[in-house]
Design a protein around this motif. Structure first.
Motif, mmCIF file in Angstrom:
data_model
loop_
_atom_site.group_PDB
_atom_site.id
_atom_site.type_symbol
_atom_site.label_atom_id
_atom_site.label_comp_id
_atom_site.label_asym_id
_atom_site.label_seq_id
_atom_site.Cartn_x
_atom_site.Cartn_y
_atom_site.Cartn_z
ATOM 1 N N SER A 82 19.064 -3.805 -30.310
ATOM 2 C CA SER A 82 18.071 -4.488 -31.134
ATOM 3 C C SER A 82 16.900 -4.892 -30.256
ATOM 4 C CB SER A 82 18.680 -5.729 -31.806
ATOM 5 O OG SER A 82 19.167 -6.632 -30.824
ATOM 6 N N GLU A 83 15.788 -5.186 -30.884
ATOM 7 C CA GLU A 83 14.601 -5.568 -30.133
ATOM 8 C C GLU A 83 14.819 -6.893 -29.426
ATOM 9 O OE1 GLU A 83 9.973 -6.755 -31.093
ATOM 10 O OE2 GLU A 83 10.841 -4.996 -32.102
ATOM 11 N N ARG A 84 14.351 -6.973 -28.193
ATOM 12 C CA ARG A 84 14.482 -8.195 -27.408
ATOM 13 C C ARG A 84 13.108 -8.839 -27.275
ATOM 14 N NH1 ARG A 84 17.904 -5.256 -22.523
ATOM 15 N NH2 ARG A 84 19.793 -4.820 -23.744
ATOM 16 N N ALA A 111 6.913 -5.327 -26.379
ATOM 17 C CA ALA A 111 8.365 -5.475 -26.483
ATOM 18 C C ALA A 111 9.014 -4.129 -26.805
ATOM 19 C CB ALA A 111 8.717 -6.498 -27.559
ATOM 20 N N THR A 112 10.194 -3.917 -26.252
ATOM 21 C CA THR A 112 10.912 -2.669 -26.491
ATOM 22 C C THR A 112 11.343 -2.583 -27.950
ATOM 23 O OG1 THR A 112 11.775 -2.739 -24.240
ATOM 24 C CG2 THR A 112 12.886 -1.271 -25.789
ATOM 25 N N ARG A 113 10.931 -1.532 -28.614
ATOM 26 C CA ARG A 113 11.366 -1.300 -29.986
ATOM 27 C C ARG A 113 12.598 -0.387 -29.974
ATOM 28 N NH1 ARG A 113 5.982 -0.163 -30.148
ATOM 29 N NH2 ARG A 113 6.278 2.012 -30.790
ATOM 30 N N VAL A 114 13.439 -0.541 -30.966
ATOM 31 C CA VAL A 114 14.645 0.271 -31.088
ATOM 32 C C VAL A 114 14.510 1.106 -32.358
ATOM 33 C CG1 VAL A 114 17.156 0.263 -31.305
ATOM 34 C CG2 VAL A 114 16.022 -1.451 -29.868
#
Length: 442
Positions: A319-321, A340-343
């Motif tokens: 999940s996104e953090r 932010a890292t997207r999933v």
């Protein structure tokens, strides 16, 4: 097609990297380290050198973390092709050379590091490329380029510094002459000297970091007993305040609020006192020190990289953090937008499933290294010793200087693959010409 096996192996490997880019845009950010590298204000790092920050600064005008990760993916793929070419040049068939570079193409942890804003992927390529170049052919020119790459590796991660010395010793023992040796050392000293001078100008200390003493002190927290060490009053503040069996893993002593290290004022003073305490602790408890190192190295016998229920930063996110407010501006300034890292499913899910089995277990990797070093000695494949010993140094040194970390083992993978391939060739073609010439009988 002469390289059919490599082409067949490369296509799925490229596909995995495409899935990584699609599944986790724009990049995976690692704790506070990634944000330290991304800062716009360039300065010598306190806990780590800033060589990787310099690379990120060169790419900053593009404002794209995706560009950074794609470049890192391409660098590792290029390294695999280069090692394949070297092994083919030494006489291995296409299928054999391809098999030996397969771990570089498919290892899940390499995929992870390539997609992280961390120095590791670049460091891996610098070290392996330098060693491969020296093994390919020793001339003043190749030695100079190899030395430059190792010098750059040293300002990317300090564990690369001993590899320059190891390579110099290799050239000396193999008797390649003074010109390649001098070229290696001078070229390697250029980035190291420039960086150390920058450190002197900025922080008043000629060196690469201001934390070598801190890391060694954290290592001693696994066993240090001040009743045995009997430190002086000025060092006693660094004594741990909890029983050995309750102490957390060494890295926690560097950052957590319970650490006595944080009570010492001044970065340089803290590093100096920590180094003094660590040296006294090791001299007073050498058996306990070696025991702590041995305990860490036992993790090389662990089959799984990460357990299913294990909390670790080395798992692809599900999940996104959210990025902490204190560092969000750093990442968003570099990306010129949300960072932010997207999933993105289903690509991310496919890769998380692949991560559970897409690796060579450490016991097999360790066995391969030991067997390769033994075979190199028995078969007199002396050129295999350079990548083999470099791999050993990369794996063994962190537990002596700080602590074991899964991430620290990964740079050894391409070196082990190269060394293994060189032990299988029919002749050590890298030997100096005078060693290969037949002796003429009068």
């Amino acid at each position: 097609m002469a390289h059919r096996a490599l082409v067949i192996a490369m296509l799925p490997a490229i596909g995995l990297r495409v899935l990584t880019v699609l599944g986790f845009p724009p990049a995976i950010l690692f704790y506070g380290d990634s944000f330290a590298f991304l800062k716009e204000e360039l300065a010598p790092g306190t806990a780590r050198p800033s060589g990787y920050s310099l690379l990120l600064a060169l790419l900053r005008p593009a404002h794209s973390l995706t560009l950074v990760t794609v470049l890192q993916h391409l660098l590792v793929l290029g390294l695999a092709v280069a090692l394949y070419a070297l092994l083919r040049r030494r006489g291995l068939p296409g299928w054999g050379a391809t098999l030996l570079v397969t771990p570089l193409l498919y290892d899940e942890f390499l995929l992870l590091l390539e997609h992280m804003i961390m120095a590791d992927a670049v460091f891996i390529v610098l070290v392996a490329a330098a060693v491969a170049l020296i093994v390919w052919r020793v001339t003043p020119a190749t030695a100079a380029v190899g030395g430059l790459l190792l010098g750059l590796a040293g300002i990317t991660r300090t564990v690369g510094l001993p590899l320059l010395i190891l390579t110099a010793a290799y050239l000396l023992v193999r008797r390649y002459g003074w010109r390649p040796l001098v070229a290696l050392l001078v070229a390697g000293a250029l980035p190291l000297g420039a960086y150390a001078t920058w450190m002197k100008v900025e922080k008043g200390k000629f060196g690469l970091t201001e934390a070598d003493g801190n890391f060694l002190w954290s290592r001693t927290m696994s066993f240090a007993d001040c009743e045995v060490i009997k430190p002086s009053e000025r060092l006693a503040v660094l004594c741990p305040g909890m029983p050995v069996e309750q102490r957390p893993y060494p890295p926690h002593w560097l950052w957590e609020s319970f650490s006595p290290l944080l009570k010492v004022p001044g970065t340089a003073n803290r590093n100096q006192l920590a180094g003094e305490f660590a040296r006294q602790a090791i001299l007073a408890q050498p058996g306990a020190y070696l025991g702590a190192v041995a305990t860490d190295l036992k993790q090389l016998l662990r089959w799984e990289r990460t357990a299913v229920d294990e909390k670790t930063p080395y798992k692809l996110p599900a999940s996104e953090r959210p990025i902490s407010e204190s560092v969000r501006g750093v990442a968003e300034s570099y990306e010129a937008g949300p960072a932010a890292t997207r999933v993105v499913e289903p690509f991310a899910g496919w890769l998380r499933a692949y991560q559970r089995f897409g690796y060579v277990p450490f016991p097999l990797l360790t066995l391969a290294l030991v067997a390769t070093l033994a075979a190199a000695l028995v078969r007199r494949r002396w050129d295999a010793l350079l990548p083999g010993l470099a791999a050993l140094a990369l794996i063994a040194s962190p537990p002596f200087l700080a602590a074991f970390d899964v991430r620290y083992v990964i740079p050894a993978i391409p070196l082990i693959c190269l060394a293994a391939g060189l032990t299988l060739v029919k002749q050590d073609r890298a030997a100096p010409a005078r060693e290969r010439e037949p002796v003429k009988v009068a």
